[in-house]
Structures are given as structure tokens and as C-alpha cells.
Design an enzyme around this catalytic site. Structure first.
Site, PDB file in Angstrom:
ATOM      1  N   GLN A 155       0.729  -0.992   0.104  1.00 58.66           N
ATOM      2  CA  GLN A 155       0.011   0.064  -0.100  1.00 58.66           C
ATOM      3  C   GLN A 155       0.766   1.328   0.033  1.00 58.66           C
ATOM      4  OE1 GLN A 155      -2.383  -0.577   3.509  1.00 58.66           O
ATOM      5  NE2 GLN A 155      -3.639  -2.361   2.786  1.00 58.66           N
ATOM      6  N   HIS A 196      -0.982   0.167   5.706  1.00 55.03           N
ATOM      7  CA  HIS A 196      -1.482   1.001   6.548  1.00 55.03           C
ATOM      8  C   HIS A 196      -0.784   2.464   6.726  1.00 55.03           C
ATOM      9  CE1 HIS A 196      -5.047  -1.572   8.455  1.00 55.03           C
ATOM     10  NE2 HIS A 196      -4.796  -1.769   7.203  1.00 55.03           N
ATOM     11  N   GLU A 251     -15.441   3.114   8.847  1.00 50.71           N
ATOM     12  CA  GLU A 251     -16.077   4.307   9.554  1.00 50.71           C
ATOM     13  C   GLU A 251     -16.060   5.825   9.059  1.00 50.71           C
ATOM     14  OE1 GLU A 251     -14.061   4.471  13.501  1.00 50.71           O
ATOM     15  OE2 GLU A 251     -14.748   2.585  14.212  1.00 50.71           O
ATOM     16  N   TYR A 294     -10.687   7.923  19.075  1.00 43.85           N
ATOM     17  CA  TYR A 294     -11.446   7.250  18.311  1.00 43.85           C
ATOM     18  C   TYR A 294     -11.701   5.505  18.324  1.00 43.85           C
ATOM     19  CZ  TYR A 294     -12.674  11.678  17.108  1.00 43.85           C
ATOM     20  OH  TYR A 294     -13.271  13.089  17.040  1.00 43.85           O
ATOM     21  N   TYR A 341     -10.375  -9.761   9.561  1.00 43.52           N
ATOM     22  CA  TYR A 341     -10.764 -10.347   8.005  1.00 43.52           C
ATOM     23  C   TYR A 341     -10.395 -11.668   7.913  1.00 43.52           C
ATOM     24  CZ  TYR A 341     -11.272  -5.620   6.155  1.00 43.52           C
ATOM     25  OH  TYR A 341     -11.717  -4.445   5.904  1.00 43.52           O
TER      26      TYR A 341
END
Ligand SMILES: [Ca+2]
Ligand SMILES: [Ca+2]
Length: 423
Positions: free
Chosen positions: A134, A198, A293, A303, A314
Site C-alpha cells: 500500500q 496502513h 467508519e 476514536y 478479516y
């Protein structure tokens, strides 16, 4: 869930379920009087757009309308123009004042695509990126004074000794727009980690002139708890000045052991950030399997991740140690189960689509669509899925100076689209 749920939460859950039915009817009634909205398939009530089986069917929302909002349909006729093709995994699109578009490609290139669709050569001067998984070149943002300073800011997975992490750099676009000058890295997230997931990351300037940077927690099990640790930038939203310094009014300035750039904590992987017309920051984050979210971001708040989450791993396993609600942790305004895989967000404020003003548009990669959310009183009252027929992963969405929406698609042969009123 990994731990037994307290009885009180079950009661809250049941109450929310029962209230949700009435809540939906109320929303539909209110919406009937609002211009530009109609219910998706049942004009007398509310039909949630999402009808698939949830990943976590036993979980209950904390309040009515927190998930599976009413389906709504756009009262807006539009055309989608493919402005450009041949972009390799474009990650960000940023409309320039004159109508051209600045685009990043994840392998490490930045280009300008003309309004007419001509692909410019890669802009020189972009530092090396860790282009794997990523990681790579991520978001780009224009300086609030771009008209006069031609300065841009970008985030990227930076290759470092021992691994990589997200960094933010700034530079001045040369007058001929072929290269970046005076490039310097203004922020380096810590710690460095040898992984490829991430990284976040979106950049957004607030009306306070500060740069907000969204990060992920690097995904792997040893890194996940860092989302709750104030000595780590992982799983945080950060607030820095355009020169990289830390504003003195950040919430954890002066707290022993805390990174002073932290604005909020407890995030999983935030790839969408948008300021609303009132100047408030919202983000959309990649959550668990069943836990993407939407959050309204407020200074210093927690949060939840990984202590509080909807959905499951997953792998299908419960999230160890997590509950869907805990005292002192912020609930998402909205969550998706199943997930949409969100990236890129924009509150619409333009003149081209009056019916869309105030709506939040979000790119979806998993379901290959553009999500439109209707909000009222900081709650989601309607959801629409657009552009599904095109079958491409929507990575970013931005509003141009012409009021059109510009999107890029996360594909090997990625595209840049303009969504404009039908001609
Ligand atoms: Ca951007
Ligand atoms: Ca959360």
C-alpha cells in the site's frame, strides 16, 4: 467478541434496533420536504441501501441510523467524462486554479493532466518513495496560498534505514510546472517499521491554516496497539504548521512522553479527510471486516481502535479485546458492514450541482463506486451509490473550481474522471 459483553450494552443494542425502525421513518418524512431527495425504493418509508448480510450480524449500532442508512437517489443529471487514462495506480487528484489537474501515482510520480486531458511528463524533484504494497506516493495538497506561492505538500511512504513510514514534504512548483524546487521533508512519522500496509494518508488544510495529516497503524499485530499510544504517530491524525512546526495549542503539547503533533488517536487506517462547510474535519477510515467508519474529528479525542470497533478480523475471528462501545471512546457517526474500502472524500459546495450541496462524497475501492452521503445534524440520513457501472476502484474525489467532481481510479491503467452536469 473476545470478552463477554456487559448486560447493559445488550439493552442499549436492543433499544437501538427498535428505535432504528422509527428513526428511519422519521428521516424519510423529513426528507420528503427537502429539495433534491427522494427515497430509493419505498417512497412511503425508508429502505436501507445495504441489504447484504453483515459480517458481524450480532452487533448493534449505538444509535439509530449509525449504519444502513436510507437509500436515496440523486436529483441531479450528470455526465462522466474520462479526462485521462494510462495513470498507474493514481492516488490523489488535486484541481489547480486554472482547470488543470495535479495527479499522484503510487509508484512515485506526480503529473499535471490538462483540463483537455493531455498527460504531462512526470514532474522532476519528487523524492524516492517506498513503493510496495500500500506504500508509495500518496496524497497531495495545494498550499492555501497556492495562487501566489505555487507551493504543494505531499505525503508518501518514505524508505528509511530499517524500514519505512509516512512522511510529508513540501516544494514549489516551478513556473513552467516541470519540476519541484526547494523540496524539504517537513514531517517524519515515527516509528520506522518494516512493513507495507496502513500508511494512511490524506492531507487537508483547515481554515486555521494548519495541515492535518491522517495516518494508519501499520496493520500488523505488533503495531496495532500503537494506535492508542501517545508516544507513536501510528493510528493518529496529526496537526502541523505548513513549515512542519507544531502548533502550541495542540492537545498533547507539554504532556510527558506524548508526540506533540497528535490531534486525535485510536484510528486504524485513514485514507479520507474532508473539511465541511462549517470548517469541521471529518475522516473516513478503513476499519475491520465490517467496520469502515465515518468520524467527526474533534481535538484530543480517542476514536477507539483497537479497543472499540464494529466488525471482525478479516480472518473471520473476533477482534481480541475489542467491544463495539466503551466509555470515553468516540462512536463513529456512521459505519459500513460490509465494508466499502474508503479512500478520498469531499464535501460538495459547488454551484454545478445545487442538489448535492452539503453532501459528502467518498471513494469506494472494494465496491468500485462513489458513495454519496446526505447528512443532517451530524447524522447520516441517506446514502447513494454512484458510478457502480464503471467497475473501477475509486481512490480519490475532489471538487474542481468549475463545481465538477474529479475522481481517480486505483487501477494499473487508472483513469481520471470529471462528473459534470449533463449537457
Ligand atoms: Ca489531496
Ligand atoms: Ca473508531
Amino acid at each position: 467478541m473476545g470478552t463477554p459483553r456487559p448486560a447493559s450494552l445488550w439493552i442499549i443494542g436492543l433499544a437501538a434496533t427498535s428505535a432504528a425502525c422509527g428513526g428511519h421513518s422519521d428521516a424519510a418524512t423529513q426528507r420528503a420536504g427537502a429539495p433534491g431527495e427522494s427515497t430509493g425504493s419505498d417512497s412511503a418509508g425508508c429502505t436501507p441501501l445495504e441489504t447484504r448480510q453483515p459480517n458481524a450480524p450480532d452487533q448493534r449500532p449505538a444509535f439509530p441510523g449509525q449504519t444502513r442508512a436510507c437509500g436515496v437517489k440523486s436529483d441531479a443529471a450528470f455526465d462522466v467524462v474520462v479526462v485521462a487514462k494510462g495513470l498507474e495506480h493514481p492516488w490523489a487528484v488535486e484541481p489547480l486554479p486554472g482547470g488543470d489537474l495535479l495527479v499522484t501515482e503510487r509508484p512515485g510520480r506526480m503529473r499535471i493532466v490538462s483540463a483537455a486531458g493531455k498527460l504531462g511528463e512526470p514532474i522532476a524533484g519528487v523524492p524516492d518513495v517506498a513503493a510496495a504494497g500500500q506504500g508509495g506516493l500518496l496524497d497531495v495538497a495545494l498550499s492555501p496560498k497556492f495562487d501566489s506561492d505555487r507551493t504543494i505538500f505531499w505525503s508518501y511512504a518514505e524508505p528509511r534505514k530499517g524500514g519505512n513510514a509516512t512522511s510529508v514534504a513540501r516544494g514549489v512548483l516551478s513556473a513552467d510546472r516541470t519540476r519541484l524546487e526547494g523540496v524539504r521533508v517537513i514531517f517524519r512519522a515515527v516509528p520506522t517499521y518494516d512493513g507495507d500496509k496502513h500508511f494512511g494518508s490524506r492531507l487537508a488544510f483547515g481554515t486555521d491554516g494548519m495541515l492535518y495529516v491522517t495516518l494508519g497503524e501499520r496493520s500488523d499485530a505488533p503495531m496495532r496497539p500503537q494506535a492508542q499510544r501517545l508516544d507513536s504517530d501510528m493510528g493518529k491524525i496529526l496537526r502541523i504548521a505548513p513549515d512542519g512546526s507544531v502548533p502550541k495549542d495542540n492537545p498533547f503539547v507539554g504532556q510527558s512522553g506524548a508526540r506533540p503533533e497528535i490531534w486525535t488517536l485510536g484510528h486504524r487506517n485513514v485514507q479520507a479527510a474532508a473539511f465541511d462547510p462549517d470548517g469541521r474535519l471529518w475522516e473516513v477510515e478503513h476499519g475491520t471486516n465490517g467496520g469502515d467508519e465515518l468520524n467527526l474529528i474533534e481535538k484530543g479525542k480517542n476514536y477507539g481502535w483497537p479497543l472499540q470497533a464494529y466488525g471482525e478480523e478479516y480472518s473471520g475471528a473476533p477482534i481480541a479485546g475489542a467491544r463495539t462501545a466503551r466509555a470515553g471512546l468516540e462512536q463513529p457517526v456512521y459505519y459500513w458492514d460490509p465494508v466499502i474500502a474508503p479512500s478520498g472524500a469531499q464535501f460538495y459546495t459547488g454551484d454545478a450541482f445545487p442538489a448535492w450541496r452539503g453532501n459528502l462524497f467518498i471513494g469506494s475501492m472494494k465496491d468500485k463506486m462513489l458513495v454519496r452521503l446526505v447528512l443532517a445534524n451530524d447524522r447520516v440520513t441517506g446514502e447513494e451509490h454512484l458510478l457502480k457501472d464503471r467497475g473501477q476502484r475509486v481512490r480519490d474525489v475532489r471538487q474542481g473550481p468549475d463545481g465538477a467532481l474529479y475522481l481517480v481510479t486505483d487501477e494499473t491503467d487508472g483513469e481520471l474522471w470529471r462528473v459534470a452536469p449533463r449537457r
